[in-house]
Design a protein around this motif. Structure first.
Motif, short mmCIF file in Angstrom:
data_model
loop_
_atom_site.label_atom_id
_atom_site.label_comp_id
_atom_site.label_asym_id
_atom_site.label_seq_id
_atom_site.Cartn_x
_atom_site.Cartn_y
_atom_site.Cartn_z
N ASN A 152 10.09 2.23 -5.44
CA ASN A 152 10.53 0.81 -5.43
C ASN A 152 9.68 0.02 -6.44
OD1 ASN A 152 8.23 1.00 -3.43
ND2 ASN A 152 8.48 -1.21 -3.39
N GLU A 153 9.38 0.66 -7.58
CA GLU A 153 8.42 0.06 -8.52
C GLU A 153 8.89 -1.28 -9.08
OE1 GLU A 153 4.82 0.96 -8.73
OE2 GLU A 153 6.01 2.78 -8.64
N LEU A 154 10.22 -1.50 -9.11
CA LEU A 154 10.68 -2.74 -9.75
C LEU A 154 10.23 -3.98 -8.99
CD1 LEU A 154 14.27 -1.73 -10.95
CD2 LEU A 154 12.06 -1.42 -12.09
N THR A 155 9.84 -3.82 -7.71
CA THR A 155 9.33 -5.01 -6.99
C THR A 155 7.92 -5.37 -7.45
OG1 THR A 155 8.67 -3.64 -5.13
CG2 THR A 155 10.80 -4.76 -4.95
N ASP A 156 7.35 -4.62 -8.40
CA ASP A 156 6.10 -5.07 -9.05
C ASP A 156 6.38 -6.13 -10.12
OD1 ASP A 156 4.38 -3.58 -7.53
OD2 ASP A 156 3.86 -2.13 -9.07
N PHE A 157 7.65 -6.35 -10.46
CA PHE A 157 7.98 -7.49 -11.32
C PHE A 157 7.84 -8.78 -10.52
CE2 PHE A 157 10.74 -4.45 -13.80
CZ PHE A 157 10.18 -4.70 -15.04
N PRO A 212 0.76 -1.25 0.00
CA PRO A 212 0.00 0.00 0.00
C PRO A 212 0.80 1.31 0.00
CG PRO A 212 -0.88 -1.52 1.56
CD PRO A 212 0.42 -2.09 1.12
N SER A 213 0.38 2.23 -0.82
CA SER A 213 0.64 3.70 -0.81
C SER A 213 -0.09 4.26 -2.02
CB SER A 213 2.13 4.04 -0.80
OG SER A 213 2.66 3.99 -2.08
N THR A 214 0.55 5.06 -2.89
CA THR A 214 -0.07 5.49 -4.16
C THR A 214 -1.20 6.51 -3.97
OG1 THR A 214 0.49 3.33 -5.10
CG2 THR A 214 -1.14 4.58 -6.31
N SER A 215 -1.53 7.23 -5.04
CA SER A 215 -2.54 8.28 -4.98
C SER A 215 -3.34 8.31 -6.28
CB SER A 215 -1.84 9.64 -4.79
OG SER A 215 -2.62 10.51 -4.04
N ARG A 251 4.62 -4.86 -14.30
CA ARG A 251 3.16 -4.90 -14.36
C ARG A 251 2.55 -4.14 -13.19
NH1 ARG A 251 0.85 -10.40 -12.93
NH2 ARG A 251 1.16 -9.52 -10.87
N SER A 252 1.48 -3.42 -13.48
CA SER A 252 0.80 -2.63 -12.47
C SER A 252 -0.64 -3.12 -12.31
CB SER A 252 0.79 -1.17 -12.93
OG SER A 252 0.01 -0.37 -12.08
N SER A 253 -1.27 -2.68 -11.21
CA SER A 253 -2.72 -2.90 -11.05
C SER A 253 -3.47 -1.58 -11.14
CB SER A 253 -3.01 -3.49 -9.67
OG SER A 253 -2.32 -4.68 -9.51
N MET A 254 -2.76 -0.51 -11.38
CA MET A 254 -3.41 0.80 -11.33
C MET A 254 -4.47 0.89 -12.42
SD MET A 254 -0.46 3.39 -10.02
CE MET A 254 0.74 3.19 -11.31
N ILE A 313 4.79 5.87 -5.97
CA ILE A 313 6.20 5.45 -5.84
C ILE A 313 6.22 4.00 -5.35
CG2 ILE A 313 7.23 7.74 -5.56
CD1 ILE A 313 7.34 7.19 -2.51
N GLU A 314 5.09 3.29 -5.52
CA GLU A 314 4.84 1.88 -5.16
C GLU A 314 4.50 1.76 -3.67
OE1 GLU A 314 3.57 -1.36 -5.13
OE2 GLU A 314 5.39 -1.80 -4.01
N GLY A 315 5.35 1.19 -2.85
CA GLY A 315 4.99 1.00 -1.43
C GLY A 315 5.10 2.30 -0.66
N GLY A 374 -4.15 1.20 -3.82
CA GLY A 374 -4.49 -0.02 -3.08
C GLY A 374 -3.80 -1.27 -3.58
N GLY A 375 -2.69 -1.14 -4.36
CA GLY A 375 -1.99 -2.32 -4.85
C GLY A 375 -2.94 -3.16 -5.69
N SER A 376 -2.84 -4.47 -5.58
CA SER A 376 -3.68 -5.31 -6.44
C SER A 376 -5.15 -5.27 -6.02
CB SER A 376 -3.16 -6.74 -6.50
OG SER A 376 -3.19 -7.31 -5.22
#
Ligand code: DON
Length: 593
Positions: free
Chosen positions: A450-455, A412-415, A477-480, A433-435, A499-501
């Motif tokens: 830390n977006e690369l941890t979405d791989f 979780p984070s994001t806007s 890959r994103s869930s946005m 900025i991911e988390g 809200g992540g995935s």
């Protein structure tokens, strides 16, 4: 900018701000726009306006956007002001060090398009980026904190490219609200204070965030503390004068590369060449028809638009409207449609600039009609879909089943923000900025993603390559799921969430509530959540969603009650003006005139 055609169950218990805290903050920030909070999370403030509106996760950011439009700017101008203020006052969620997706309706050309400002993996990254010396996937947080997880940021390039194409106001003027707040100081919000305190040692590991988010004695900053960020003001001033090149070339890029490569224990491989080569993509939106409306969102590298399209495409085969929100059958169908969409997502969703994937086939009505048959249920004794029945399908495509299952987590984070201007331009942008606090590395006044941890950390699954594995220059890959729903070719509602995935479920549920159940905007952003991605039904603790716990268990689901950290912001465009609302779970507001 080039034109491309794209046709873990985690509860954020430690990362939640409370509704009460939000009241206090909103009053501090602006007495006139404090959102109403009911007990629980079922009511949000309804805001109506005739001409234009901004809904964003922080009152200072929303007001900055409103002021830009009030002075003659348009939605794209306001986007620059909103994003630069968010990067200051909600630094844990998004900013100059991150990436974003934008869905945009341009009133002059009557065209809906999307812009992909997603971060990219460095050219020196390999598929083994997140494997240890023995070839085993790293522990998630070991991968996040430090330089390894940092991708080339995309947000600044997106702001500039889109502003050059559509903006009206002078570029430099759009940085003034954030520059002034950074120089004069802003009050740390309760949510930010809570997140700093709960992140503890991670945020203290590196000097930048340690010096910024903690006081001289090492205590986390408290809500109400007036925080100044002269380094951020300087960065903004450089970009205001020099454009995005001031970020992607020269001292700012050099400082980011140095911070990433010299991160103690976990250095990364980002280089100046990655900054030189970074570009955003304009992509066609992914649109599905649902009950005679066109629901349009972000295609790959996001899984958001496809997964929501798949869910709606399956649900269209059922009379969800007659069932209504109080019937557990609605939640059975919605939950199992989501599980099937997630099974396809694990196998088929990744950056289509790198891997050929069956995007058209995945949202094809015939394919979804066949998948929907799995949701039929025995009318006398409907049950949750059995675990072994939830598998990726085989959409029309010659590469079917060539990819293994993914294993990526999102934290979780994001806007998310939405803007409608006086000219009828509409934007829906999810930015991250991911988390929370990203990689916990900070330079020049902003945090690095830390977006690369979405791989996927795993490169292969049962001998098959994973589509979402790390590759140099690829986007994770994103869930946005920034979304605009069109009716007869005109925008009807713009919506999205962090809200992540869980984003996929938050937005899909809000759309079903709006389209099928006729709920007003202030209810769709606030209604209690029920989400099922991987089999367990996650229901929002402390809300009326809990009344479904026993009925869902009786259908065969495992049920898990927890906090659900959405941040839905929506604006509806009606014949009489605009109606907007902000999710009461965060600190946002809708403001307009
Ligand atoms: O792109 C994604 O899907 C994630 N990096 C977004 C992370 C997120 O939404 C965290 N939210 N609360």
């Amino acid at each position: 900018m080039r034109k491309a055609t794209a046709i873990g169950t985690i509860f954020a218990t430690s990362l939640i701000g409370t509704g009460m805290a939000s009241v206090v903050f909103a009053q501090q920030a602006s007495d006139t726009i404090a959102p109403e909070r009911a007990t629980g999370t079922t009511v949000a403030k309804r805001v109506e306006a005739k001409n234009f509106m901004v809904a964003a996760a922080n009152p200072l950011a929303a007001e900055a956007g409103r002021d830009v439009i009030a002075k003659g700017g348009n939605a794209i101008d306001a986007m620059v002001a909103v994003q630069t203020v968010l990067g200051l006052v909600e630094p844990q969620s998004s900013g100059l060090g991150g990436g974003a997706f934008l869905v945009y309706y341009d009133a002059a050309s009557k065209k809906l398009t999307t812009f992909d400002g997603r971060e990219k993996a460095p050219m020196q990254a390999t598929p083994k980026l997140f494997l240890d010396d023995k070839g085993q996937p790293l522990k998630f947080m070991d991968a996040v904190v430090g330089g390894r997880s940092v991708g080339t940021p995309g947000t600044v390039r997106l702001l500039e490219d889109v502003h050059k194409r559509y903006g009206k106001a002078e570029w430099a003027s759009l940085f003034s609200p954030a520059e002034k707040l950074a120089t004069d100081g802003f009050q740390v919000s309760p949510r930010l204070a809570g997140l700093i305190a709960s992140d503890g040692d991670r945020l203290k590991k590196y000097e930048g965030p340690r010096g910024y988010f903690f006081d001289a004695s090492g205590a986390p900053l408290k809500a109400g503390h007036v925080l100044k960020n002269p380094a951020y003001a300087e960065t903004l001033s450089a970009i205001a004068k020099g454009g995005a090149d001031a970020f992607y070339k020269g001292p700012i890029a050099e400082a980011i590369v140095k911070t990433v490569r010299e991160a103690t224990d976990n250095p990364g491989v980002l280089s100046l060449a990655d900054f030189e080569n970074y570009g955003i993509n304009e992509r066609d939106p992914v649109c599905v028809t649902y009950r005679a409306l066109d629901v349009c969102g972000m295609g790959p590298p996001s899984s958001g638009g496809v997964a929501i399209g798949q869910m709606l495409g399956m649900m269209e085969n059922f009379d969800i409207k007659s069932f209504g929100p109080d019937n557990v059958q609605s939640w059975r169908i919605l939950g199992d449609a989501q599980r099937l969409a997630f099974a396809d997502r694990e196998r088929y969703l990744a950056d289509t600039d790198f891997v050929p994937l069956p995007i058209k086939g995945l949202i094809d009505k015939n394919y979804l009609g066949e998948r929907a048959k799995l949701l039929d249920g025995d009318p006398a004794n409907p049950r949750a879909l059995a675990k072994d029945a939830v598998k990726a399908g085989e959409p029309a495509w010659d590469h079917a089943l060539l990819f293994g299952r993914d294993a990526a987590l999102e934290m979780p984070s994001t806007s998310h923000f939405v803007i409608v201007d006086k000219e009828g331009n509409v934007l829906s942008m999810t930015t991250t900025i991911e988390g929370g606090f990203g990689s916990r590395l900070m330079t020049n006044g902003f945090l690095l993603n830390n977006e690369l941890t979405d791989f996927s950390f795993k490169t292969h699954d049962n001998g098959l390559p994973v589509a979402n594995r790390v590759e140099p220059g690829k986007r994770p890959r994103s869930s946005m799921a920034p979304t605009i729903v069109m009716k007869d070719g005109k925008p009807l509602i713009a919506i999205g969430s962090p809200g992540g995935s869980q984003i996929i479920g938050y937005v899909a549920q809000a759309l079903v509530a709006y389209i099928d159940w006729g709920m007003p905007v202030e209810q769709i952003v606030a209604q209690p959540h029920l989400i099922n991605r991987f089999g367990t039904y996650d229901i929002e603790a402390g809300t009326t969603a809990e009344k479904f716990a026993e009925p869902l268990k009786a259908l065969g689901y495992e049920v898990n009650a927890g906090e659900m950290n959405s941040g839905l912001h929506a604006i509806e465009i009606t014949g009489n003006g605009l109606v907007g609302s902000a999710d009461p779970r965060r600190e946002g507001v809708a403001v307009g005139e």
